[in-house]
Design a protein around this motif. Structure first.
Motif, PDB file in Angstrom:
ATOM      1  N   UNK A 125       0.105   7.084   1.401  1.00 49.98           N
ATOM      2  CA  UNK A 125       0.570   5.930   0.618  1.00 49.98           C
ATOM      3  C   UNK A 125       2.073   5.814   0.792  1.00 49.98           C
ATOM      4  N   UNK A 126       2.534   4.623   1.162  1.00 50.77           N
ATOM      5  CA  UNK A 126       3.972   4.357   1.290  1.00 50.77           C
ATOM      6  C   UNK A 126       4.410   3.505   0.100  1.00 50.77           C
ATOM      7  N   UNK A 127       5.502   3.916  -0.518  1.00 44.03           N
ATOM      8  CA  UNK A 127       6.016   3.213  -1.692  1.00 44.03           C
ATOM      9  C   UNK A 127       7.410   2.691  -1.419  1.00 44.03           C
ATOM     10  N   UNK A 128       7.802   1.702  -2.223  1.00 46.78           N
ATOM     11  CA  UNK A 128       9.137   1.119  -2.149  1.00 46.78           C
ATOM     12  C   UNK A 128       9.732   1.148  -3.557  1.00 46.78           C
ATOM     13  N   UNK A 159      14.717   2.086  -0.361  1.00 50.40           N
ATOM     14  CA  UNK A 159      14.280   3.469  -0.253  1.00 50.40           C
ATOM     15  C   UNK A 159      12.890   3.568  -0.858  1.00 50.40           C
ATOM     16  N   UNK A 160      12.285   4.679  -0.717  1.00 51.50           N
ATOM     17  CA  UNK A 160      10.942   4.866  -1.243  1.00 51.50           C
ATOM     18  C   UNK A 160      10.483   6.279  -0.975  1.00 51.50           C
ATOM     19  N   UNK A 161       9.173   6.429  -0.823  1.00 51.68           N
ATOM     20  CA  UNK A 161       8.602   7.743  -0.574  1.00 51.68           C
ATOM     21  C   UNK A 161       7.260   7.571   0.112  1.00 51.68           C
ATOM     22  N   UNK A 162       6.831   8.633   0.749  1.00 47.62           N
ATOM     23  CA  UNK A 162       5.495   8.702   1.324  1.00 47.62           C
ATOM     24  C   UNK A 162       4.721   9.741   0.528  1.00 47.62           C
ATOM     25  N   UNK A 163       3.534   9.371   0.095  1.00 48.05           N
ATOM     26  CA  UNK A 163       2.693  10.256  -0.710  1.00 48.05           C
ATOM     27  C   UNK A 163       1.441  10.610   0.085  1.00 48.05           C
ATOM     28  N   UNK A 164       1.053  11.865   0.037  1.00 47.10           N
ATOM     29  CA  UNK A 164      -0.203  12.318   0.622  1.00 47.10           C
ATOM     30  C   UNK A 164      -1.123  12.651  -0.550  1.00 47.10           C
ATOM     31  N   UNK A 165      -2.252  11.927  -0.635  1.00 47.76           N
ATOM     32  CA  UNK A 165      -3.178  12.062  -1.761  1.00 47.76           C
ATOM     33  C   UNK A 165      -4.551  12.502  -1.272  1.00 47.76           C
ATOM     34  N   UNK A 166      -5.366  12.952  -2.199  1.00 48.49           N
ATOM     35  CA  UNK A 166      -6.762  13.232  -1.884  1.00 48.49           C
ATOM     36  C   UNK A 166      -7.488  11.924  -1.614  1.00 48.49           C
ATOM     37  N   UNK A 198       8.291   6.837 -15.834  1.00 52.41           N
ATOM     38  CA  UNK A 198       8.174   5.378 -15.906  1.00 52.41           C
ATOM     39  C   UNK A 198       7.927   4.815 -14.511  1.00 52.41           C
ATOM     40  N   UNK A 199       7.349   3.609 -14.412  1.00 50.19           N
ATOM     41  CA  UNK A 199       7.121   3.030 -13.081  1.00 50.19           C
ATOM     42  C   UNK A 199       8.434   2.698 -12.383  1.00 50.19           C
ATOM     43  N   UNK A 200       8.652   3.295 -11.220  1.00 47.68           N
ATOM     44  CA  UNK A 200       9.889   3.069 -10.484  1.00 47.68           C
ATOM     45  C   UNK A 200       9.649   2.704  -9.018  1.00 47.68           C
ATOM     46  N   UNK A 201       8.388   2.668  -8.593  1.00 48.43           N
ATOM     47  CA  UNK A 201       8.063   2.348  -7.205  1.00 48.43           C
ATOM     48  C   UNK A 201       6.826   1.468  -7.143  1.00 48.43           C
ATOM     49  N   UNK A 202       6.704   0.715  -6.066  1.00 45.04           N
ATOM     50  CA  UNK A 202       5.536  -0.136  -5.838  1.00 45.04           C
ATOM     51  C   UNK A 202       4.809   0.364  -4.597  1.00 45.04           C
ATOM     52  N   UNK A 203       3.483   0.441  -4.669  1.00 47.59           N
ATOM     53  CA  UNK A 203       2.674   0.862  -3.524  1.00 47.59           C
ATOM     54  C   UNK A 203       2.629  -0.291  -2.533  1.00 47.59           C
ATOM     55  N   UNK A 204       3.133  -0.058  -1.329  1.00 50.58           N
ATOM     56  CA  UNK A 204       3.213  -1.101  -0.309  1.00 50.58           C
ATOM     57  C   UNK A 204       2.124  -0.975   0.749  1.00 50.58           C
ATOM     58  N   UNK A 205       1.662   0.245   1.014  1.00 50.50           N
ATOM     59  CA  UNK A 205       0.711   0.449   2.097  1.00 50.50           C
ATOM     60  C   UNK A 205      -0.153   1.659   1.780  1.00 50.50           C
ATOM     61  N   UNK A 206      -1.461   1.538   2.024  1.00 52.72           N
ATOM     62  CA  UNK A 206      -2.405   2.635   1.859  1.00 52.72           C
ATOM     63  C   UNK A 206      -3.161   2.796   3.162  1.00 52.72           C
ATOM     64  N   UNK A 207      -3.051   3.976   3.760  1.00 50.66           N
ATOM     65  CA  UNK A 207      -3.768   4.281   4.991  1.00 50.66           C
ATOM     66  C   UNK A 207      -4.833   5.321   4.678  1.00 50.66           C
ATOM     67  N   UNK A 208      -6.069   5.044   5.053  1.00 50.11           N
ATOM     68  CA  UNK A 208      -7.185   5.933   4.768  1.00 50.11           C
ATOM     69  C   UNK A 208      -7.521   6.769   6.004  1.00 50.11           C
ATOM     70  N   UNK A 209      -7.611   8.074   5.798  1.00 52.68           N
ATOM     71  CA  UNK A 209      -8.003   9.018   6.828  1.00 52.68           C
ATOM     72  C   UNK A 209      -9.226   9.777   6.333  1.00 52.68           C
TER      73      UNK A 209
END
Length: 104
Positions: free
Chosen positions: A99-102, A58-65, A82-93
């Motif tokens: 950002x997709x996390x696992x 499982x994970x999450x998708x984050x929308x950042x500036x 606390x750190x509970x997820x790892x950043x797996x993918x960063x897409x720049x628009x």
């Protein structure tokens, strides 16, 4: 891109540093880099069949500036401080980052 104020959450970002464990091997020693405000869209838990059996992910998708300094491999505290997820993918628009996390 305007972030929706009702869904914005503070997410802590940590480095993925390793330190000597004092015995054999290394242990994770995350250092806090800072925090970002993001829209968080948690994904549902999925089961996948792998060689070692079924694994749940499982994970999450984050929308950042766009100016957020998040990169692949960083650790994030999406569901707590606390750190509970790892950043797996960063897409720049042009207006934002996706950002997709696992989950760890």
């Amino acid at each position: 891109m305007q972030l929706t104020q009702c869904r914005i959450k503070r997410v802590n970002i940590f480095s993925n540093a390793l330190a000597d464990s004092g015995y054999v091997g290394r242990k994770r020693d995350p250092a806090l880099l800072g925090f970002v405000y993001a829209e968080v869209f948690p994904s549902k838990e999925t089961l996948s069949d792998e060689r070692r059996g079924q694994t749940a992910s499982s994970g999450a998708t984050l929308i950042l500036r766009r100016e957020a300094g998040v990169k692949c491999g960083d650790l994030a505290g999406v569901f707590g401080d606390a750190p509970d997820s790892r950043v797996m993918q960063v897409e720049r628009y042009p207006g934002h980052l996706t950002v997709r996390t696992e989950r760890l």
